[in-house]
Design an enzyme around this catalytic site. Structure first.
Site, PDB file in Angstrom:
ATOM      1  N   GLU A 111       0.685  -1.153  -0.084  1.00  0.00           N
ATOM      2  CA  GLU A 111      -0.128  -0.155  -0.098  1.00  0.00           C
ATOM      3  C   GLU A 111       0.885   1.498  -0.310  1.00  0.00           C
ATOM      4  O   GLU A 111       2.092   1.163   0.710  1.00  0.00           O
ATOM      5  CB  GLU A 111      -0.597   0.340   1.121  1.00  0.00           C
ATOM      6  CG  GLU A 111      -1.856   1.462   1.090  1.00  0.00           C
ATOM      7  CD  GLU A 111      -2.923   0.942   2.413  1.00  0.00           C
ATOM      8  OE1 GLU A 111      -3.937   1.645   2.268  1.00  0.00           O
ATOM      9  OE2 GLU A 111      -2.737   0.716   4.013  1.00  0.00           O
ATOM     10  N   LYS A 180      -9.767   1.784  -3.131  1.00  0.00           N
ATOM     11  CA  LYS A 180     -10.213   1.074  -0.736  1.00  0.00           C
ATOM     12  C   LYS A 180     -11.349   1.542  -0.942  1.00  0.00           C
ATOM     13  O   LYS A 180     -11.750   2.121  -0.693  1.00  0.00           O
ATOM     14  CB  LYS A 180      -8.927   1.889  -0.231  1.00  0.00           C
ATOM     15  CG  LYS A 180      -8.919   1.768   1.097  1.00  0.00           C
ATOM     16  CD  LYS A 180      -7.673   2.285   1.891  1.00  0.00           C
ATOM     17  CE  LYS A 180      -7.824   1.401   2.982  1.00  0.00           C
ATOM     18  NZ  LYS A 180      -6.343   2.815   4.345  1.00  0.00           N
ATOM     19  N   CYS A 221      -5.805  -2.833   2.418  1.00  0.00           N
ATOM     20  CA  CYS A 221      -5.725  -2.202   3.974  1.00  0.00           C
ATOM     21  C   CYS A 221      -6.966  -2.341   4.936  1.00  0.00           C
ATOM     22  O   CYS A 221      -7.294  -4.332   5.148  1.00  0.00           O
ATOM     23  CB  CYS A 221      -4.481  -1.309   4.047  1.00  0.00           C
ATOM     24  SG  CYS A 221      -4.119  -0.812   6.022  1.00  0.00           S
TER      25      CYS A 221
END
EC number: 3.5.1.3
Length: 344
Positions: A111, A180, A221
């Site tokens: 990331e 995301k 994440c």
């Protein structure tokens, strides 16, 4: 039974009729060539003592496709991310080359691989896609002839910023772009407060891509904390889930491995996480420990905290065996519950 059949054959010979050959007799008994279709009976399945009884169950979905290769090598690049974007890009491409030389067919970056992680950095380092960073990833994917999961970068589009993962195929084509979905907004008193939503906008779509090996699902994440996303990816045929991620020194030791093993066992998939290397001088200190977990929940490989590349051979036959041994997909109670995707 054998004596009875011989007696019948003797009677047939005396009557001048043709005696059935042993092969045709076996065929009739088994329902093969030469059998009377009116007399066929289904053969009962043989039950193995002590083993799982799967003959009466619905077929396990998403088993190894016939076209797929049984195994392939996955590489995770745990990159040391500096404040100099050009250095980050050059080192990332060099490590992708190194991974390809070691036989990796799919390589993932972490990331925010081209930028320090932090809300104050996102606007400064943001790029459009395609842009300089993704162009270099496209080129190295084509040069190496592999799949490159481009970790994530701050993306600018129509005045909004996103935390975005771009994936490139062996011909350099952009296969999918994952923004995301779940923004990292947390407040753990006395330890960490972070609010991605101060600068970033969330994505709104699922992201998968196909390879000759298997279908891959993507998250970034904080996405890994949401079990529904992984379940939908499993429903859609994914056998590997990859999460470029930057956990920290609070959430890392508590939940990093736990979440990966949970997603892997719940969905009987491989789970991989690619973290930046730990930099104790950074404003946001990443946990490191890039990891691959098997569908059985085993940690197959785990990095330390420094910059390095870790490898794992993904065995899809093993995945298929696990799904046959513990057939949770055919045992779900759809009459009681369901996980529903509201978008394609």
């Amino acid at each position: 039974m054998l004596h009875k059949q011989r007696a019948i054959n003797r009677c047939l010979r005396r009557a001048g009729k043709k005696t059935p050959s042993p092969r045709s007799q076996r065929a009739r008994r088994r329902g093969g060539a030469g059998a009377d279709p009116r007399t066929l009976r289904p053969r009962p399945s043989r039950r193995r003592r002590g083993g799982p009884q799967t003959s009466a169950q619905a077929p396990v979905p998403v088993v190894l496709p016939g076209r797929a290769m049984a195994a392939f090598r996955l590489a995770l690049i745990q990159l040391h991310v500096s404040s100099v974007k050009s250095d980050n890009l050059a080192r990332a491409c060099g490590l992708i080359w190194e991974a390809a030389k070691q036989g990796a067919k799919i390589v993932s970056l972490p990331e925010c691989f081209n930028s320090p992680y932090g809300t104050k950095y996102f606007p400064e380092y943001a790029e459009k896609i395609p842009g300089d960073s993704t162009q270099k990833l496209s080129e190295v994917a084509k040069e190496c002839g592999i799949y490159v999961i481009g970790g994530s970068i701050p993306e600018e589009d129509a005045g909004k910023l996103y935390n975005t993962c771009a994936v490139f195929g062996p011909d350099g084509t952009l296969l999918v772009k994952h923004r995301k979905l779940h923004l990292f907004d947390i407040d753990v008193p006395g330890k960490i407060t972070f609010q991605e939503s101060k600068t970033l906008s969330p994505g709104d779509s699922f992201s998968t891509f196909d390879t000759p090996y298997c279908r891959v699902g993507l998250g970034i994440c904080y996405d890994i904390r949401f079990a529904e996303l992984a379940q939908i990816y499993a429903q859609r045929g994914c056998q590997l889930l990859v999460y470029p991620a930057a956990f920290n020194l609070t959430t890392g030791p508590a939940h990093w491995e736990l979440l990966q093993r949970g997603r892997a066992v719940d969905n009987q998939v491989y789970v991989a996480t690619a973290s930046p290397a730990r930099d104790d001088k950074a404003s946001y200190v990443a946990w490191g420990h890039s990891t691959v977990v098997s569908p059985w929940g085993e940690v197959l490989v785990k990095a330390g905290t420094e910059e390095m590349v870790v490898y794992s051979d993904i065995d899809l036959k093993k995945l298929a065996e696990i799904r046959q041994q513990i057939p949770i997909f055919s045992q779900k109670r759809s009459d009681l519950y369901a996980v529903e995707a509201k978008k394609p």
